[in-house]
Write a protein that holds these residues in place. Structure first.
Motif, PDB file in Angstrom:
ATOM      1  N   VAL A 276      -6.833  33.001  35.641  1.00  0.00           N
ATOM      2  CA  VAL A 276      -7.455  33.862  34.787  1.00  0.00           C
ATOM      3  C   VAL A 276      -7.438  33.788  34.033  1.00  0.00           C
ATOM      4  O   VAL A 276      -8.175  33.599  32.570  1.00  0.00           O
ATOM      5  CB  VAL A 276      -7.851  34.704  35.572  1.00  0.00           C
ATOM      6  N   ILE A 277      -6.277  34.383  33.106  1.00  0.00           N
ATOM      7  CA  ILE A 277      -6.089  33.884  32.004  1.00  0.00           C
ATOM      8  C   ILE A 277      -6.214  33.276  30.877  1.00  0.00           C
ATOM      9  O   ILE A 277      -6.911  33.680  30.218  1.00  0.00           O
ATOM     10  CB  ILE A 277      -4.303  34.821  31.322  1.00  0.00           C
ATOM     11  N   GLY A 282      -9.752  33.402  25.628  1.00  0.00           N
ATOM     12  CA  GLY A 282      -9.610  34.509  24.667  1.00  0.00           C
ATOM     13  C   GLY A 282      -9.292  36.293  24.969  1.00  0.00           C
ATOM     14  O   GLY A 282      -8.985  36.831  24.420  1.00  0.00           O
ATOM     15  N   VAL A 283     -10.017  36.568  25.958  1.00  0.00           N
ATOM     16  CA  VAL A 283     -10.263  37.897  26.304  1.00  0.00           C
ATOM     17  C   VAL A 283      -8.886  38.215  26.664  1.00  0.00           C
ATOM     18  O   VAL A 283      -8.286  39.393  26.237  1.00  0.00           O
ATOM     19  CB  VAL A 283     -10.976  37.639  27.873  1.00  0.00           C
ATOM     20  N   TYR A 284      -8.152  37.178  27.578  1.00  0.00           N
ATOM     21  CA  TYR A 284      -6.879  38.100  27.303  1.00  0.00           C
ATOM     22  C   TYR A 284      -6.027  36.783  27.284  1.00  0.00           C
ATOM     23  O   TYR A 284      -6.253  35.218  27.158  1.00  0.00           O
ATOM     24  CB  TYR A 284      -6.211  37.537  29.370  1.00  0.00           C
ATOM     25  N   THR A 285      -4.795  37.390  26.431  1.00  0.00           N
ATOM     26  CA  THR A 285      -3.580  36.477  25.861  1.00  0.00           C
ATOM     27  C   THR A 285      -2.384  36.866  26.697  1.00  0.00           C
ATOM     28  O   THR A 285      -1.691  37.632  26.978  1.00  0.00           O
ATOM     29  CB  THR A 285      -3.276  36.228  24.408  1.00  0.00           C
ATOM     30  N   ALA A 286      -1.471  35.453  27.090  1.00  0.00           N
ATOM     31  CA  ALA A 286      -0.230  35.551  27.647  1.00  0.00           C
ATOM     32  C   ALA A 286       0.256  34.990  26.327  1.00  0.00           C
ATOM     33  O   ALA A 286       0.652  34.181  26.051  1.00  0.00           O
ATOM     34  CB  ALA A 286      -0.045  34.735  29.103  1.00  0.00           C
ATOM     35  N   PRO A 287       1.986  35.858  26.474  1.00  0.00           N
ATOM     36  CA  PRO A 287       2.670  35.600  25.027  1.00  0.00           C
ATOM     37  C   PRO A 287       3.776  34.973  25.679  1.00  0.00           C
ATOM     38  O   PRO A 287       4.288  34.626  24.659  1.00  0.00           O
ATOM     39  CB  PRO A 287       2.877  37.420  24.550  1.00  0.00           C
ATOM     40  N   THR A 296       7.117  36.068  38.448  1.00  0.00           N
ATOM     41  CA  THR A 296       7.430  37.938  39.016  1.00  0.00           C
ATOM     42  C   THR A 296       6.972  38.537  38.041  1.00  0.00           C
ATOM     43  O   THR A 296       5.801  39.775  38.587  1.00  0.00           O
ATOM     44  CB  THR A 296       8.775  38.529  39.239  1.00  0.00           C
ATOM     45  N   ASN A 297       6.918  39.035  36.458  1.00  0.00           N
ATOM     46  CA  ASN A 297       6.938  39.914  35.946  1.00  0.00           C
ATOM     47  C   ASN A 297       5.244  38.890  34.630  1.00  0.00           C
ATOM     48  O   ASN A 297       5.725  38.505  34.212  1.00  0.00           O
ATOM     49  CB  ASN A 297       7.625  40.708  35.162  1.00  0.00           C
ATOM     50  N   ILE A 298       4.449  39.376  34.901  1.00  0.00           N
ATOM     51  CA  ILE A 298       3.058  38.274  34.525  1.00  0.00           C
ATOM     52  C   ILE A 298       2.534  39.542  33.064  1.00  0.00           C
ATOM     53  O   ILE A 298       2.205  40.804  33.224  1.00  0.00           O
ATOM     54  CB  ILE A 298       1.521  38.387  35.234  1.00  0.00           C
ATOM     55  N   ARG A 299       3.201  38.950  32.133  1.00  0.00           N
ATOM     56  CA  ARG A 299       2.818  39.508  30.940  1.00  0.00           C
ATOM     57  C   ARG A 299       1.626  39.558  29.708  1.00  0.00           C
ATOM     58  O   ARG A 299       1.720  38.292  30.143  1.00  0.00           O
ATOM     59  CB  ARG A 299       4.141  39.683  30.221  1.00  0.00           C
ATOM     60  N   PHE A 300       0.624  39.934  29.377  1.00  0.00           N
ATOM     61  CA  PHE A 300      -0.059  39.700  29.410  1.00  0.00           C
ATOM     62  C   PHE A 300      -1.621  41.104  28.540  1.00  0.00           C
ATOM     63  O   PHE A 300      -0.977  42.352  28.719  1.00  0.00           O
ATOM     64  CB  PHE A 300      -1.420  39.301  30.354  1.00  0.00           C
ATOM     65  N   HIS A 301      -1.369  40.076  27.250  1.00  0.00           N
ATOM     66  CA  HIS A 301      -2.641  41.330  26.589  1.00  0.00           C
ATOM     67  C   HIS A 301      -3.852  41.039  26.623  1.00  0.00           C
ATOM     68  O   HIS A 301      -4.728  40.178  27.243  1.00  0.00           O
ATOM     69  CB  HIS A 301      -1.931  40.892  25.489  1.00  0.00           C
ATOM     70  N   ALA A 353     -11.178  38.668  36.196  1.00  0.00           N
ATOM     71  CA  ALA A 353     -11.932  37.555  35.962  1.00  0.00           C
ATOM     72  C   ALA A 353     -13.382  38.201  35.303  1.00  0.00           C
ATOM     73  O   ALA A 353     -14.757  37.933  34.725  1.00  0.00           O
ATOM     74  CB  ALA A 353     -12.536  35.973  36.908  1.00  0.00           C
ATOM     75  N   ASP A 354     -13.874  39.125  36.810  1.00  0.00           N
ATOM     76  CA  ASP A 354     -14.866  39.587  36.175  1.00  0.00           C
ATOM     77  C   ASP A 354     -15.070  40.700  34.975  1.00  0.00           C
ATOM     78  O   ASP A 354     -16.208  41.028  34.201  1.00  0.00           O
ATOM     79  CB  ASP A 354     -15.243  41.119  37.553  1.00  0.00           C
ATOM     80  N   PHE A 355     -13.956  41.777  34.664  1.00  0.00           N
ATOM     81  CA  PHE A 355     -13.964  42.006  33.687  1.00  0.00           C
ATOM     82  C   PHE A 355     -14.030  41.405  32.279  1.00  0.00           C
ATOM     83  O   PHE A 355     -14.864  41.447  31.175  1.00  0.00           O
ATOM     84  CB  PHE A 355     -12.569  43.227  33.501  1.00  0.00           C
ATOM     85  N   ALA A 356     -12.953  40.257  32.414  1.00  0.00           N
ATOM     86  CA  ALA A 356     -13.441  39.100  31.484  1.00  0.00           C
ATOM     87  C   ALA A 356     -15.214  38.900  31.139  1.00  0.00           C
ATOM     88  O   ALA A 356     -15.219  38.572  29.871  1.00  0.00           O
ATOM     89  CB  ALA A 356     -12.567  38.035  31.506  1.00  0.00           C
ATOM     90  N   ARG A 357     -15.797  38.962  32.255  1.00  0.00           N
ATOM     91  CA  ARG A 357     -16.894  38.024  32.122  1.00  0.00           C
ATOM     92  C   ARG A 357     -18.210  38.721  32.005  1.00  0.00           C
ATOM     93  O   ARG A 357     -18.985  38.210  30.271  1.00  0.00           O
ATOM     94  CB  ARG A 357     -17.308  38.242  33.201  1.00  0.00           C
ATOM     95  N   ARG A 358     -17.878  40.407  31.865  1.00  0.00           N
ATOM     96  CA  ARG A 358     -18.231  41.536  31.441  1.00  0.00           C
ATOM     97  C   ARG A 358     -17.961  42.031  29.514  1.00  0.00           C
ATOM     98  O   ARG A 358     -18.275  42.864  28.772  1.00  0.00           O
ATOM     99  CB  ARG A 358     -18.172  42.583  32.489  1.00  0.00           C
ATOM    100  N   ASN A 359     -16.739  41.111  28.806  1.00  0.00           N
ATOM    101  CA  ASN A 359     -16.169  41.952  27.820  1.00  0.00           C
ATOM    102  C   ASN A 359     -16.476  40.428  26.931  1.00  0.00           C
ATOM    103  O   ASN A 359     -15.717  40.964  26.034  1.00  0.00           O
ATOM    104  CB  ASN A 359     -15.236  42.797  28.036  1.00  0.00           C
TER     105      ASN A 359
END
Length: 360
Positions: A276-277, A282-287, A296-301, A353-359
């Motif tokens: 999904v990221i 570009g709604v989400y980015t994984a650094p 284990t620990n999924i970091r994203f912005h 995924a829904d949040f990305a579609r709406r924003n």
């Protein structure tokens, strides 16, 4: 609506473990004591301790020449106890800098010995773990410490380094029992319990016998790995409640296919969220570099950081809790320890995924 906690720790326990704990640990027996109230010197607790050790040894396929210790406290206690117990006559210890928690370990070790930085992570975005391969360590180095999964940074080693004759030591708190592990690669592994092993207050050590003779004379007796090994982790009152729960967790892991099955499940859960990221435009980015991303620990912005508070609020309204990133770096983080069911990871992926579609 089912609610799910994605906290980095204390983390979710398996539902079956919670049920067993309710039925087995909090009920008084014929002696008037609940399981958690019985003396640690008695036969009942000694049997639990032996069962926990044997079950863990089986899960790890533990080779001869290693001891399992169940010690009070968290991994941060070991930041001090490692040099106290492992330096012997050595003049220095090596540490790899891979992010927040390895840096905390380095800072503490410097109070006791000279620290040589064996390798460093790539700190600019995208992040990457230290380059592995064969590390050249100075003569007289007592051990080499790594943090194979950085909980805060969302970064994981894609493979282990080769340290030659220098014992490899790992703070495996966030990844212990999440995947099969070749114990023979290590001199010592330690992990706090509140991620994949149970509840806070317990740290598990797996240590090679030959290292137990290095303890410094001034180390308090209760903090001596050698003494605790000789006394079966009961020199002082151990964290009995946490050991009971850990034994239940070890049973649950065995009943659910062991570490191979958990590794496949953990990879599947993480891949759904990373998909999904990466597909969000570009709604989400994984650094973190994809090959070095933590399972284990999924970091994203969020690409638009102004949306972060909205994301958190809407996620909580959907029953998805504790998704804020570490205060040091902000952003968002989803921790997917062993007890997180597929349904929880799927619920988060669908919401994202829904949040990305709406924003988007």
């Amino acid at each position: 609506m089912t609610a799910y906690s994605f906290a980095a720790g204390p983390a979710r326990l398996p539902d079956a473990v919670l049920e067993r704990a309710r039925d087995e640990l909090f009920v008084r027996g014929v002696d008037g004591a609940a399981t958690l109230e019985r003396p640690f010197t008695g036969d009942a607790f000694r049997a639990t301790l032996a069962h926990a050790r044997e079950r863990l040894a089986t899960l790890l396929d533990l080779p001869p020449g290693y001891r399992i210790l169940f010690l009070a406290g968290g991994a941060m206690h070991q930041f001090s106890l490692l040099p106290m117990n492992l330096l012997g006559t050595a003049r220095c210890a090596a540490y790899a800098d891979s992010g927040y928690w390895s840096q905390r370990a380095i800072d503490e070790a410097r109070r006791y010995t000279e620290v040589v930085i064996a390798a460093r992570y790539i700190g600019a975005t995208p992040l990457a773990a230290p380059t592995t391969g064969r590390w050249h360590l100075p003569q007289g180095c007592a051990y080499c410490h790594i943090t194979p999964n950085e909980t805060v940074d969302g970064l994981a080693y894609p493979e282990l380094p080769h340290t030659g004759a220098v014992p490899l030591v790992a703070d495996a708190t966030s990844c212990f029992l999440a995947t099969p592990l070749d114990v023979t690669r290590f001199g010592l592994i330690y992990a706090s319990a509140q991620k994949n092993l149970g509840i806070a207050g317990l740290t598990v050590l797996v240590v090679r016998d030959e290292l137990l003779g290095r303890v410094a004379p001034h180390v308090p007796t209760a903090f001596s790995y050698r003494i605790q090994a000789q006394q079966d982790s009961t020199y002082n009152t151990p964290p009995t409640a946490a050991i009971h729960v850990a034994a239940l967790v070890f049973d649950w892991i065995a009943d659910n296919g062991g570490l191979t099955a958990l590794a496949a499940a953990n990879r599947r859960k993480a891949e759904g969220i990373y998909r999904v990221i990466d597909g969000s435009g570009g709604v989400y980015t994984a650094p973190v570099v994809p090959a070095h991303r933590s399972v284990t620990n999924i970091r994203f912005h969020l690409g638009d950081t102004a949306l972060t508070e909205r994301f958190v609020a809407e996620a909580e309204a959907h029953g998805l809790h504790h998704l804020r990133g570490h205060p040091r770096i902000g952003g968002l983080r989803a921790s997917l320890y062993n007890a997180m069911p597929d349904a929880g990871a799927s619920a988060l992926a669908e919401f994202m995924a829904d949040f990305a579609r709406r924003n988007g």
